[in-house]
Design an enzyme around this catalytic site. Structure first.
Site, short mmCIF file in Angstrom:
data_model
loop_
_atom_site.label_atom_id
_atom_site.label_comp_id
_atom_site.label_asym_id
_atom_site.label_seq_id
_atom_site.Cartn_x
_atom_site.Cartn_y
_atom_site.Cartn_z
N VAL A 160 -11.50 -7.28 5.55
CA VAL A 160 -10.50 -6.22 5.35
C VAL A 160 -11.21 -4.87 5.41
O VAL A 160 -12.26 -4.69 4.78
CB VAL A 160 -9.77 -6.37 4.01
CG1 VAL A 160 -8.74 -5.26 3.83
CG2 VAL A 160 -9.11 -7.73 3.90
N ASP B 118 -1.94 -19.19 -3.71
CA ASP B 118 -3.31 -18.69 -3.85
C ASP B 118 -3.34 -17.44 -4.72
O ASP B 118 -4.01 -16.46 -4.39
CB ASP B 118 -3.93 -18.42 -2.48
CG ASP B 118 -5.45 -18.26 -2.55
OD1 ASP B 118 -6.05 -18.82 -3.49
OD2 ASP B 118 -6.03 -17.58 -1.68
N LYS C 120 -6.55 -6.02 7.90
CA LYS C 120 -7.16 -7.34 7.79
C LYS C 120 -7.44 -7.85 9.21
O LYS C 120 -6.54 -8.01 10.03
CB LYS C 120 -6.24 -8.32 7.07
CG LYS C 120 -6.88 -9.70 6.88
CD LYS C 120 -5.91 -10.71 6.31
CE LYS C 120 -5.58 -10.41 4.88
NZ LYS C 120 -4.73 -11.46 4.27
N GLY D 145 -13.69 -5.81 1.88
CA GLY D 145 -13.93 -7.14 1.34
C GLY D 145 -13.90 -8.18 2.43
O GLY D 145 -13.57 -7.90 3.59
N GLN D 146 -14.27 -9.41 2.05
CA GLN D 146 -14.31 -10.53 2.99
C GLN D 146 -13.53 -11.68 2.40
O GLN D 146 -13.77 -12.10 1.27
CB GLN D 146 -15.76 -10.95 3.25
CG GLN D 146 -15.91 -12.15 4.17
CD GLN D 146 -15.61 -11.81 5.61
OE1 GLN D 146 -15.97 -10.74 6.10
NE2 GLN D 146 -14.92 -12.71 6.31
N GLY D 147 -12.57 -12.21 3.15
CA GLY D 147 -11.78 -13.35 2.70
C GLY D 147 -11.98 -14.54 3.60
O GLY D 147 -12.72 -14.49 4.58
N GLY D 148 -11.31 -15.65 3.25
CA GLY D 148 -11.44 -16.86 4.03
C GLY D 148 -10.92 -16.73 5.45
O GLY D 148 -11.37 -17.42 6.36
N PHE D 149 -9.94 -15.84 5.66
CA PHE D 149 -9.37 -15.67 6.99
C PHE D 149 -10.00 -14.50 7.74
O PHE D 149 -9.71 -14.29 8.90
CB PHE D 149 -7.85 -15.43 6.89
CG PHE D 149 -7.09 -16.67 6.57
CD1 PHE D 149 -7.10 -17.75 7.43
CD2 PHE D 149 -6.35 -16.76 5.40
CE1 PHE D 149 -6.39 -18.89 7.13
CE2 PHE D 149 -5.64 -17.90 5.10
CZ PHE D 149 -5.65 -18.98 5.97
N GLY D 150 -10.83 -13.70 7.10
CA GLY D 150 -11.46 -12.58 7.79
C GLY D 150 -11.72 -11.42 6.86
O GLY D 150 -11.49 -11.49 5.65
#
Length: 652
Positions: free
Chosen positions: A355, A464, A369, A348-353
């Site tokens: 995974v 969050d 991550k 997956g892709q999050g706001g900080f980078g």
């Protein structure tokens, strides 16, 4: 008269040193403890003796060390910049030295008094990272009537003092001052850095401290933030030597009239513009170098703190540092485990980078991550996760196994969750789970949040919570993850505010989205949204496009008032369960998303209500918001959103 006031001030300082308790003490259990009468202990007593000597007291700031190898002890003392009497300075350092020796047997400790601070460690102080502390006395201050107004005055006061302390060499990294405040009151402020750091590091530390000060105390009549490198404090009463302070005037033009000092300021400013323009290019280059150096220093400090902790053991090969709590891997090891961060392993892709899934040589699966390169946000998230979350242990929290820092790479290693995140089951694989499984997940999330709020050694606000950040293991047990935005509260702290709102559209509580105010009740709101999404199978964000209601919360509230609760429930859930149990959960969800935070239940109440079918539930009130018209388009594409932009928020 002036001489008499000075004598009384000096006498009051002397009394505060001899009888007062310390403001705070740092004696971390995660560092090694020394043995009484050991070589380290004997060296420590010698170092503390040097810190309280005449020469050290006269200087006001002193660094020293004694010993070699594992028995070496580094010591540091600092007196407040307005203490010009070396005897008072010496008395404070002497008491602080005795106190820290009696109260703490860790090999790394620090103690703060009103007039001085003393620190010792088994490692050098050359590399430092900001780790601000909230003393308990912050919670004892009264609240102000207008926090927003106080925040504006504090910003001007502390920014001015921070620039003076950091960039005016004659100030020795110290500045104090006062500013007139409406109602014939005065706000007094003080900032200080240790004296052997670069100007830019001092300013950076004070900027972080001010961010924490506004979060904890901008609605109070006083507050203190303590750090190993800098301190910051304000009060509505004088607490420093007035002769050393500046009198500041808040920049405003009352009635539209120009004051004489304003005209002089504009003229002088105009003269300086040319000189400023000439030096601008040089300053920009210097700041860039300072930021890079500060980032490298922060990363080295995190690495150093981990490697010196006895919970981590370094192998001779350097490939793996293992212990009961953490794994520490090199970048090469993680690249092999993830097939060099192959897209096929991307979870997956999050706001900080992003995974990635990884497999260690021993066959154990991990989730890695990969934080954004050259990102201060990434560094702060890494610091949050490593220093904070590694100390928390609960079956409903994802376990952080360790981290890696190498070059521009910042990596966090977690236990692998084979069933990924909850959002996939709610919105994509709906038919895969029945109500019994969902109900177990709901209870798991609730218990995990309760642990963060009330049962852990720290009081933590996640900020969050959303289905993306709830992971499911092989048994479909819920585990809360992603603590990069989490904030620690002191024992007596109930709420805080921030000018930088972080979170995800559709889940943020209204008081947080619009005013930056957050508390345990903000997490309760998040939980309520997740609960209603599980029951309905629909997302709160973007719900308005269904034309059923402006939001999922408003839709649930409307059906509740019309007595059509079962119309809100996903029909697939009703096939194999009692509708009354789901309706009760919907009731609890509506209680959690009420507009006033005081009306929402605590997580301990939620857990009790979920576990008892007979306990009566109060009637819910109308949910908070109906619709947000515009969201920054960047925020809707990422699984984890860092900053939200609201264009227009309509009332109910």
């Amino acid at each position: 008269m002036a001489v008499l006031l000075l004598i009384l001030f000096i006498l009051s300082l002397d009394n505060s040193v001899s009888g007062a308790d310390p403001i705070d003490i740092y004696c971390p259990p995660e560092f090694p403890f020394y043995t009484p009468n050991s070589s380290f202990h004997n060296n420590l007593k010698l170092v503390l003796g040097l810190l309280s000597s005449d020469n050290a007291s006269k200087a006001g700031f002193y660094n020293t060390s004694i010993g070699e190898g594992p028995d070496i002890v580094y010591g540091q003392s600092l007196c407040r910049g307005d203490i010009t009497n070396s005897t008072i300075c010496q008395q404070c350092i002497d008491k602080a030295s005795q106190d820290i020796l009696n109260r703490c047997n860790s090999e790394n400790a620090m103690i703060w008094y009103n007039l001085c601070q003393v620190r010792y460690s088994f490692q050098n102080f050359d590399v430092m990272a900001y780790t601000g502390k909230y003393p308990k006395q912050n919670g004892e201050e009264k609240n102000v009537s207008d926090p927003i107004e106080l925040g504006e005055y504090l910003t001007y006061l502390m920014d001015t003092l921070s620039n003076l302390a950091a960039f005016e060499p004659s100030k020795n990294m110290f500045a104090a001052g006062e500013i007139g405040y409406p109602g014939n009151r005065t706000v007094y402020g003080l900032v200080q850095c240790i004296r052997d750091i670069p100007e830019s590091q001092c300013k950076t530390c004070l900027s972080y401290a001010f961010s924490d000060l506004t979060s904890c105390c901008s609605y109070r009549e006083g507050g203190i933030i303590l750090d190993r490198t800098c301190n910051m404090r304000f009060q509505f009463s004088l607490f420093f030597n007035a002769s050393s302070g500046y009198r500041l005037i808040y920049p405003t033009s009352e009635g539209g009239k120009w004051k004489y000092w304003m005209i002089v300021l504009i003229i002088c400013g105009s003269i300086l513009v040319l000189a400023f323009a000439i030096g601008l290019a040089t300053a920009i280059l210097r700041q860039k170098k300072d930021r890079d150096r500060d980032e490298e220093a922060t990363e080295r400090t995190l690495l150093q703190e981990l490697s010196y902790s006895k919970s981590v053991a370094v192998t001779q090969e350097g490939d793996l540092i293992s212990s009961d709590e953490l794994l520490f891997m090199t970048l090469a090891t993680i690249k092999i485990a993830t097939d060099d961060f192959a897209d096929t392993n991307k979870l997956g892709q999050g706001g900080f980078g992003a995974v990635y899934k990884g497999v260690l040589p021993n066959g154990n699966e991990i989730a890695v991550k990969r934080l954004s390169r050259k990102s201060w946000q990434g560094i702060e998230e890494l610091k949050n996760e490593v220093i904070l979350i590694a100390k928390l242990q609960h079956k409903n929290l994802v376990r952080l196994l360790g981290c890696a820092l190498e070059g521009e790479e910042k990596l966090l290693i977690y236990e692998f969750m084979s069933n990924k995140s909850l959002d996939q089951f709610i919105f994509e694989k709906r038919s895969k789970l029945d109500w019994k499984t969902y109900y177990g997940i709901i209870n798991g999330i609730a218990r995990g949040i309760l642990y963060l709020h009330e049962e852990s050694r720290l009081k933590i606000i996640h900020r969050d919570l959303k289905p993306n950040n709830v992971l499911l293991d092989h048994e479909l047990s819920a585990k809360i993850s992603d603590f990069g935005m989490a904030r620690i509260f002191s024992e007596n702290q109930n709420a805080a505010n921030t000018k930088r709102v972080v979170g995800t559209y559709g889940y943020m509580a209204p008081e947080y989205a619009m005013e930056g105010l957050f508390s345990v009740k903000s997490d309760v709101f998040n939980f309520g949204v997740i609960l209603l999404e599980i029951i309905s199978g629909k997302r709160n964000s973007g719900f308005y496009i269904t034309e059923l209601a402006p939001s999922l919360l408003a839709y649930g509230w409307r059906l509740w008032n019309e007595g059509k609760e079962l119309d809100f429930v996903d029909p697939m859930l009703l096939e194999r369960c009692l509708g009354s149990e789901i309706v009760r959960c919907m009731h609890i969800g509506l209680l959690c998303v009420q507009e006033n935070p005081e009306h929402r239940p605590t997580m301990s109440n939620v857990v009790v209500l979920l576990g008892s079918e007979s306990m009566a539930l109060p009637q819910p009130r109308q949910p908070a918001l109906c619709r947000v018209l515009r969201v920054d388009p960047l925020t809707t594409t990422n699984a984890s959103v860092n900053e939200i932009t609201f264009s227009d928020i309509l009332p109910r």
